[in-house]
Enzyme design. Structure first.
Site, short mmCIF file in Angstrom:
data_model
loop_
_atom_site.label_atom_id
_atom_site.label_comp_id
_atom_site.label_asym_id
_atom_site.label_seq_id
_atom_site.Cartn_x
_atom_site.Cartn_y
_atom_site.Cartn_z
N ASN A 48 0.84 -1.21 0.00
CA ASN A 48 0.00 0.00 0.00
C ASN A 48 0.86 1.25 0.00
O ASN A 48 0.53 2.25 -0.65
CB ASN A 48 -0.96 -0.01 1.19
CG ASN A 48 -2.20 -0.84 0.90
OD1 ASN A 48 -3.03 -0.48 0.08
ND2 ASN A 48 -2.30 -1.99 1.56
N ARG A 79 2.32 0.82 25.32
CA ARG A 79 1.83 1.31 24.03
C ARG A 79 1.83 2.83 23.95
O ARG A 79 2.09 3.42 22.89
CB ARG A 79 0.40 0.81 23.78
CG ARG A 79 0.31 -0.64 23.44
CD ARG A 79 -1.14 -1.01 23.11
NE ARG A 79 -1.32 -2.45 23.13
CZ ARG A 79 -0.97 -3.27 22.15
NH1 ARG A 79 -0.42 -2.79 21.05
NH2 ARG A 79 -1.17 -4.56 22.25
N ARG A 106 -0.04 -2.47 14.94
CA ARG A 106 -0.11 -2.11 16.35
C ARG A 106 -1.43 -1.41 16.62
O ARG A 106 -1.90 -0.62 15.78
CB ARG A 106 1.03 -1.15 16.74
CG ARG A 106 2.41 -1.60 16.40
CD ARG A 106 2.85 -2.82 17.16
NE ARG A 106 2.92 -2.62 18.59
CZ ARG A 106 3.07 -3.61 19.47
NH1 ARG A 106 3.12 -4.87 19.05
NH2 ARG A 106 3.15 -3.37 20.76
N ASN A 130 -6.99 4.44 7.94
CA ASN A 130 -6.62 3.02 7.92
C ASN A 130 -7.25 2.35 6.71
O ASN A 130 -8.34 2.72 6.28
CB ASN A 130 -7.10 2.32 9.20
CG ASN A 130 -6.65 0.88 9.27
OD1 ASN A 130 -5.50 0.54 8.96
ND2 ASN A 130 -7.56 -0.01 9.67
N HIS A 155 -8.60 -1.32 5.55
CA HIS A 155 -8.96 -2.62 6.13
C HIS A 155 -9.48 -3.54 5.03
O HIS A 155 -10.33 -3.14 4.23
CB HIS A 155 -10.03 -2.43 7.21
CG HIS A 155 -10.39 -3.72 7.88
ND1 HIS A 155 -9.57 -4.33 8.81
CD2 HIS A 155 -11.46 -4.53 7.72
CE1 HIS A 155 -10.14 -5.46 9.20
NE2 HIS A 155 -11.27 -5.61 8.56
N ASP A 159 -11.09 -0.88 14.13
CA ASP A 159 -11.68 -0.73 12.79
C ASP A 159 -13.12 -0.19 12.85
O ASP A 159 -13.97 -0.59 12.07
CB ASP A 159 -11.66 -2.09 12.05
CG ASP A 159 -10.23 -2.62 11.88
OD1 ASP A 159 -9.33 -1.81 11.64
OD2 ASP A 159 -10.04 -3.84 12.02
N GLU A 206 -7.30 -2.34 -2.76
CA GLU A 206 -6.69 -1.44 -1.76
C GLU A 206 -5.77 -0.46 -2.47
O GLU A 206 -5.79 0.74 -2.19
CB GLU A 206 -5.89 -2.24 -0.73
CG GLU A 206 -6.74 -3.16 0.14
CD GLU A 206 -5.88 -3.90 1.16
OE1 GLU A 206 -4.88 -3.34 1.64
OE2 GLU A 206 -6.21 -5.05 1.49
#
Ligand code: GRF
Length: 208
Positions: free
Chosen positions: A14, A65, A91, A107, A109, A145, A174
């Site tokens: 991507n 994190r 992550r 993002n 997905h 998501d 994508e």
């Protein structure tokens, strides 16, 4: 021109689609930095070959994190990043990154959300027996998501498909959809309307 920061963990196809779209002037953007949590990820090599700056923020070197995300934010800010793209970034993000770039994290997905969130979306689709799956580009919020959807494209699931054949078919979509959506951001056409209580925030694309 918008400055992107691309977060990666793996092969970076991507990322490559973004770099190619910039090179062919379909995407009016520059990649300020590619940040990987995995040293040696193939995506880093792709960035270097395109002359893009890279940073490795190895999650194993951070106590938690949030500390990891703070280091990622530092790298993004140091390179003037305005919009963050999660492109195979494995992550979970925390409030530290979300607050630094509110509704400015995209993002991609490999399923038609809200179906099949989380890991192994293609396997989930095969296991369920759906006839159509696809790709979703969405803004990132605190859930998995679950953020506002910017764009989707459908991909057929064929008889005899396995996880790998479906993964490849979806990946092609994508690579087409993500740069197109990023161009909408570059043109300033993407607006987020906060939902009234009990309703989801939603994205409006000006001129579409
Ligand atoms: C893609 O399938 C993307 O949807 C998912 O992770 C994969 C990344 O692939 N989030 P690549 O690293 O861009 O090749």
């Amino acid at each position: 021109m918008i400055t992107l920061g691309v977060l990666v963990s793996g092969t970076g196809t991507n990322l490559q689609a973004i770099l190619d779209a910039i090179a062919s002037r379909k995407l009016d953007a520059r990649v300020g930095v590619v940040v990987s949590n995995v040293p040696g990820a193939k995506a880093l090599q792709r960035a270097q070959e395109a002359g893009v700056k890279t940073a490795v923020v190895d999650h194993r070197q951070y106590s938690d994190r949030r500390a990891f995300d703070a280091a990622v934010v530092e790298a993004l800010r140091a390179h003037g990043v305005e919009l963050v793209v999660l492109a195979g970034f494995m992550r979970l993000v925390t409030d530290v990154l979300l607050h630094a770039y509110p509704m400015r994290i995209v993002n991609v997905h490999p399923a038609l959300l809200p179906a099949f969130p989380g890991l192994h979306a293609q396997r989930q689709a095969i296991d369920y027996g759906v006839r159509v799956s696809g790709v979703t580009v969405h803004l990132v919020d605190a859930g998995t998501d679950s953020g506002p959807i910017v764009a989707q494209a459908a991909v057929p699931v064929h008889e005899g498909d396995d996880e790998e054949s479906l993964r490849k078919r979806i990946l092609q979509e994508e690579h087409a959809l993500l740069p197109r959506v990023l161009q909408w951001f570059a043109e300033g056409r993407v607006a987020v309307e906060p939902g009234s209580p009990g309703q989801r925030a939603r994205v409006r694309i000006a001129g579409s």
